[in-house]
Design a protein around this motif. Sequence first.
Motif, mmCIF file in Angstrom:
data_model
loop_
_atom_site.group_PDB
_atom_site.id
_atom_site.type_symbol
_atom_site.label_atom_id
_atom_site.label_comp_id
_atom_site.label_asym_id
_atom_site.label_seq_id
_atom_site.Cartn_x
_atom_site.Cartn_y
_atom_site.Cartn_z
ATOM 1 N N ILE A 130 55.611 32.396 43.053
ATOM 2 C CA ILE A 130 54.966 31.209 42.050
ATOM 3 C C ILE A 130 54.016 30.305 42.802
ATOM 4 O O ILE A 130 52.926 29.878 42.476
ATOM 5 C CB ILE A 130 56.043 30.626 40.945
ATOM 6 N N ALA A 131 54.357 29.871 43.757
ATOM 7 C CA ALA A 131 53.830 28.974 44.665
ATOM 8 C C ALA A 131 52.409 29.553 45.175
ATOM 9 O O ALA A 131 51.451 28.881 45.288
ATOM 10 C CB ALA A 131 54.699 28.273 46.101
ATOM 11 N N ILE A 132 52.381 30.653 45.772
ATOM 12 C CA ILE A 132 51.113 31.445 45.917
ATOM 13 C C ILE A 132 50.168 31.513 44.808
ATOM 14 O O ILE A 132 49.150 31.267 45.000
ATOM 15 C CB ILE A 132 51.588 33.007 46.564
ATOM 16 N N CYS A 133 50.662 31.821 43.625
ATOM 17 C CA CYS A 133 49.863 31.989 42.351
ATOM 18 C C CYS A 133 49.401 30.561 42.101
ATOM 19 O O CYS A 133 48.232 30.555 41.748
ATOM 20 C CB CYS A 133 50.778 32.674 41.266
ATOM 21 N N VAL A 134 49.899 29.535 41.991
ATOM 22 C CA VAL A 134 49.606 28.131 41.742
ATOM 23 C C VAL A 134 48.634 27.690 42.624
ATOM 24 O O VAL A 134 47.677 27.156 42.257
ATOM 25 C CB VAL A 134 50.858 27.572 41.719
ATOM 26 N N GLN A 135 48.946 27.632 44.085
ATOM 27 C CA GLN A 135 48.215 27.161 44.944
ATOM 28 C C GLN A 135 46.663 27.860 45.140
ATOM 29 O O GLN A 135 45.843 27.494 45.460
ATOM 30 C CB GLN A 135 48.602 27.023 46.380
ATOM 31 N N LEU A 136 47.004 29.270 45.071
ATOM 32 C CA LEU A 136 45.814 30.260 45.519
ATOM 33 C C LEU A 136 45.031 30.384 44.094
ATOM 34 O O LEU A 136 43.678 30.965 44.150
ATOM 35 C CB LEU A 136 45.919 31.314 46.221
ATOM 36 N N GLY A 137 45.461 30.157 43.066
ATOM 37 C CA GLY A 137 44.882 30.492 41.698
ATOM 38 C C GLY A 137 45.012 31.546 41.032
ATOM 39 O O GLY A 137 44.064 32.357 40.688
ATOM 40 N N GLY A 138 46.198 32.334 40.812
ATOM 41 C CA GLY A 138 46.621 33.401 40.015
ATOM 42 C C GLY A 138 47.365 34.238 40.601
ATOM 43 O O GLY A 138 47.359 34.482 41.993
ATOM 44 N N VAL A 139 47.543 35.614 40.112
ATOM 45 C CA VAL A 139 48.484 36.630 40.442
ATOM 46 C C VAL A 139 47.632 37.597 41.240
ATOM 47 O O VAL A 139 48.102 38.196 42.138
ATOM 48 C CB VAL A 139 48.945 37.415 39.308
ATOM 49 N N ILE A 140 46.448 37.518 41.113
ATOM 50 C CA ILE A 140 45.574 38.353 41.849
ATOM 51 C C ILE A 140 45.744 38.095 43.132
ATOM 52 O O ILE A 140 45.217 38.905 44.159
ATOM 53 C CB ILE A 140 44.153 38.124 41.227
ATOM 54 N N ASN A 141 46.109 37.068 43.815
ATOM 55 C CA ASN A 141 46.294 36.792 45.266
ATOM 56 C C ASN A 141 47.516 37.157 45.834
ATOM 57 O O ASN A 141 47.551 37.247 46.951
ATOM 58 C CB ASN A 141 46.235 35.347 45.328
ATOM 59 N N LEU A 142 48.299 37.901 45.045
ATOM 60 C CA LEU A 142 49.500 38.694 45.630
ATOM 61 C C LEU A 142 49.134 40.035 46.037
ATOM 62 O O LEU A 142 48.489 40.860 45.513
ATOM 63 C CB LEU A 142 50.517 38.904 44.348
ATOM 64 N N GLU A 143 49.524 40.318 47.130
ATOM 65 C CA GLU A 143 49.398 41.756 47.942
ATOM 66 C C GLU A 143 50.580 42.540 47.445
ATOM 67 O O GLU A 143 51.712 41.946 46.652
ATOM 68 C CB GLU A 143 49.122 41.603 49.266
ATOM 69 N N PRO A 144 50.721 43.668 47.597
ATOM 70 C CA PRO A 144 51.937 44.677 47.098
ATOM 71 C C PRO A 144 53.243 44.222 47.451
ATOM 72 O O PRO A 144 54.234 44.236 46.771
ATOM 73 C CB PRO A 144 51.704 46.015 47.763
ATOM 74 N N GLY A 145 53.471 43.416 48.675
ATOM 75 C CA GLY A 145 54.703 42.904 48.978
ATOM 76 C C GLY A 145 55.116 42.125 48.232
ATOM 77 O O GLY A 145 56.478 41.749 48.029
ATOM 78 N N GLY A 146 54.420 41.261 47.699
ATOM 79 C CA GLY A 146 54.699 40.147 46.584
ATOM 80 C C GLY A 146 55.452 40.659 45.632
ATOM 81 O O GLY A 146 56.058 40.191 44.926
ATOM 82 N N HIS A 147 54.632 41.607 44.845
ATOM 83 C CA HIS A 147 55.034 42.267 43.833
ATOM 84 C C HIS A 147 56.590 42.940 44.287
ATOM 85 O O HIS A 147 57.319 43.035 43.258
ATOM 86 C CB HIS A 147 54.184 43.557 43.250
ATOM 87 N N VAL A 148 56.551 43.666 45.193
ATOM 88 C CA VAL A 148 57.767 44.275 45.693
ATOM 89 C C VAL A 148 58.950 43.434 45.500
ATOM 90 O O VAL A 148 60.227 43.446 45.209
ATOM 91 C CB VAL A 148 57.575 45.095 46.956
ATOM 92 N N VAL A 149 58.819 42.386 46.356
ATOM 93 C CA VAL A 149 59.908 41.247 46.494
ATOM 94 C C VAL A 149 60.197 40.659 45.248
ATOM 95 O O VAL A 149 61.538 40.427 45.030
ATOM 96 C CB VAL A 149 59.605 40.181 47.496
ATOM 97 N N ALA A 150 59.214 40.570 44.308
ATOM 98 C CA ALA A 150 59.760 39.834 42.852
ATOM 99 C C ALA A 150 60.435 40.706 42.249
ATOM 100 O O ALA A 150 61.492 40.483 41.623
ATOM 101 C CB ALA A 150 58.405 39.608 42.196
ATOM 102 N N VAL A 151 60.235 42.216 42.030
ATOM 103 C CA VAL A 151 60.940 43.208 41.309
ATOM 104 C C VAL A 151 62.202 43.399 42.136
ATOM 105 O O VAL A 151 63.541 43.491 41.534
ATOM 106 C CB VAL A 151 60.213 44.367 41.313
ATOM 107 N N ALA A 152 62.332 43.554 43.381
ATOM 108 C CA ALA A 152 63.400 43.953 43.960
ATOM 109 C C ALA A 152 64.679 42.643 43.937
ATOM 110 O O ALA A 152 65.727 43.025 43.719
ATOM 111 C CB ALA A 152 63.349 44.098 45.527
ATOM 112 N N SER A 153 64.056 41.410 44.106
ATOM 113 C CA SER A 153 65.037 40.212 43.977
ATOM 114 C C SER A 153 65.640 40.283 42.562
ATOM 115 O O SER A 153 66.589 39.855 42.416
ATOM 116 C CB SER A 153 64.330 39.019 44.588
ATOM 117 N N LEU A 154 64.912 40.551 41.740
ATOM 118 C CA LEU A 154 64.926 40.521 40.203
ATOM 119 C C LEU A 154 66.118 41.464 39.864
ATOM 120 O O LEU A 154 67.133 41.465 39.333
ATOM 121 C CB LEU A 154 63.893 40.669 39.422
ATOM 122 N N VAL A 155 65.987 42.799 40.534
ATOM 123 C CA VAL A 155 66.961 43.877 40.358
ATOM 124 C C VAL A 155 68.333 43.546 41.000
ATOM 125 O O VAL A 155 69.273 43.734 40.309
ATOM 126 C CB VAL A 155 66.384 45.134 40.845
#
Length: 619
Positions: A130-155
Motif C-alpha cells: 500500500i505504501a508503494i502504491c500511495v507514494q509512487l502513484g498507483g498499483v502500476i508501480n508494483l513488480e511481480p514480487g509485489g503481487h506475489v507477496v500480497a497473495v501469498a501472505s493473504l493465503v
Amino acid sequence: MTTMTTTDTTTPDTPRPPKAVPATVPAPAAGLIPLPARLGRAAATGGGALTVLSAFLSWTWTSAFPGDLTVYGYPGGLQWLVLVSGALTTLFGIASYGVRGTRWLVPAGADAAIRFAALAAFATAWFTVIAICVQLGGVINLEPGGHVVAVASLVALLGALALPFERPAAEPADPDDGGLDRLRHESRTRWATVRAAFAAGTPAAPARKLPSWAEILILAGVLAGGLIVFTYGITTEYDELFTGFLITAGFGFAALGKAGLIARASALAARHRNVAMVGAFVAAAAFPFTQSDDQYATIGVNILIFATVALGLNIVVGLAGLLDLGYVAFLGVGAYAAAMVSGSPSSPFGLHLPFWAAMLIGAAASMVFGVLIGAPTLRLRGDYLAIVTLGFGEIFRIAVLNTDGTSGPDITNGSNGISSIPNLDILGFDFGAEHSVGGLTVGRFANYFFLMLLVTLIIVVVFRRSAESRIGRAWVAIREDETAALAMGINGFRVKLIAFALGATLAGLAGAVQAHVTYTVTPEQYQFAHAVPPNSAFLLAAVVLGGMGTISGPLVGGALLFLIPAKLQFLSDYQLLAFGLALILLMRFRPEGLIPNRRRQLEFHEDQEAPATLSKAGA
C-alpha cells in the motif's frame, strides 16, 4: 397395612438397551474461516514459504521507494521483515505436523503461533504494498514480487484463521464398556487427543533438562538475538522501515510467546538469574560497538535515562502501589542539584565538584525532597495522593521558574536554566572526547551510554534486592490491601515513606547523568506532559505498559515510549492521539503489561489456574 415393594424386573438374560458408541476422534474447534484444519494448516505453511520466496523478487520498478526493493535475488529494506515473518510462519507450520526435530519450536502449541506469525507477514507485506502504491502513484508501480507477496501472505493468513481457536477435548470413554472395544477406544482417543491438543496449544511435556552450560549458551543466543533486534530498531533509516519493524516485532514476539519459546527462555533466565543479568548488560554494552558514529548512540543513552527513571518509579507504583503523577520532578531535582555543582558558568554557586560528589548531591537532594513531600502527603490514599503529587510536580517547575533573581532568589536562572554544563572527566577519562577501543571509535554519547549503563545496573540491583527483602514484601502487602497490612502490624506510613524516598533517590541518580548528557537543564524538561520524554505521563505509562512490579517491564516500556516518538517524527502532531489509542488497546488486550509479574497476571486472569509458587516481585 399393605406394603408396596418394587422389584427389578431385569433378569440376567434380558439384553441391555444399546448404548451410543462414543466418538474416537475429538471434534476440532472451528476457526474463523470455514475450512478444514488440515487444509488451513497446509495453506498457512505453503503461504509462508511462498512469502519467503517473494522477498527475493522485485516489488517495484524504481528505487524512489526507500529501501531499494527493485533487486532480484537479494532482499532489501522491508523485504527482510517480510522474509522473517514468512519464515516464522513456515517453521511453526512444519512444527504443527509433529516433524521430528521441530517440536521444540512450539512447546506450548502451534496454532496460535501460526496465526500471529501469519498476521505479522500479512500486515508488513500489505503495509509495504500500500505504501508503494500511495507514494509512487498507483498499483502500476508494483513488480511481480509485489503481487506475489500480497497473495501469498493473504493465503497464509486465511489458512491460519482456519485453525481452531479452542483446545479440542476428547470425549470420556464409557465406564461400562469393556473388553477389546474399550481398550481400542481409549487408545485411539488418547492419541487423537495428543495430536489435536499439540496443534491447538496444549502445553507439551516439560522439556528434557539440559546441562547448565547448554542452558547458558541458549541464554547467550537469546541475548544476542535481542541485541540484534534492538540495534535494528534504533538504526532504521526511514519511517516506513520503522513502522514495518514495529508491526513485525509486535506480532513476531506474540507468536514466539504463543509458541511457548519466551516462557522457556524466561524459565532459563530465572534459573540462572545472575548469569542472565550480567549477560544482558554485556549485550547492552556491545551496542555502541555496532555503530560507526554517535548518531544512534544518542538515542541509546536517552533510552537508558528514560527507562531507568521508569524503573525507579516502579518501586513507588509497581511495588508499593502509590500513584505518583509528579515523579519527573525528582529527576529535575537531581539534575539541577548536580548541574549547580559541576562547574557550569551559569551556576550561582561557582562550584566544580568531582562527578561522584555531584551524583551523590543530586541523589541526596532528590531523597530529601522525597521525604519532605512524602511526610505530609503519604497519609492520603488513591486519587487524593495522585492529585497531591501532581501538584508537587507543578510546584517544582514554577519554583524553578521563579528563582531567577527577579521573582525570587537567584538560584536556577529561571527559564534560562543551568547551561554550559561541562563534560565529565573521571580519572583523566574525558567523556566529551572520542576514544579508540579495539580499532573502533567511541564517541561522546557512547561514553555516556556506558556510564548510564553502570547507573542502570546500580538501580537494577537496588530494585531487585529491595523487592526481595522484608521491606519489599511489606510494599506488596500495602499495595494489595493497606487495611489488612496495617491490621497485621505493618507500619504503613513508614513503609510508604521509604518507597517514596528510595524512588526519588534513584531518579536523582539518573538526573545527575542527564544534566551532563544534555549540557543544559531547563524547567520545560520536567512538565507533567511534555512533547519529549521523560515526563510524568510517559514515565507512568512506561511502567504500566512494560509491567508493574518487574525489572525488565519498565525497561522495555521506557525504551518503546522513547524510541517510537523519536523515530516517527511525522506523528508529532498526533502523538498524544496515538499514545491514547495505544493505551486503550493495551488495557483492553493486555492489562497486565508486556512483561507482567505473575501475581498481577493472575489478578487480571482469575480464570487461570494459580501456580504452586508465585514468582518473586522482581522477576
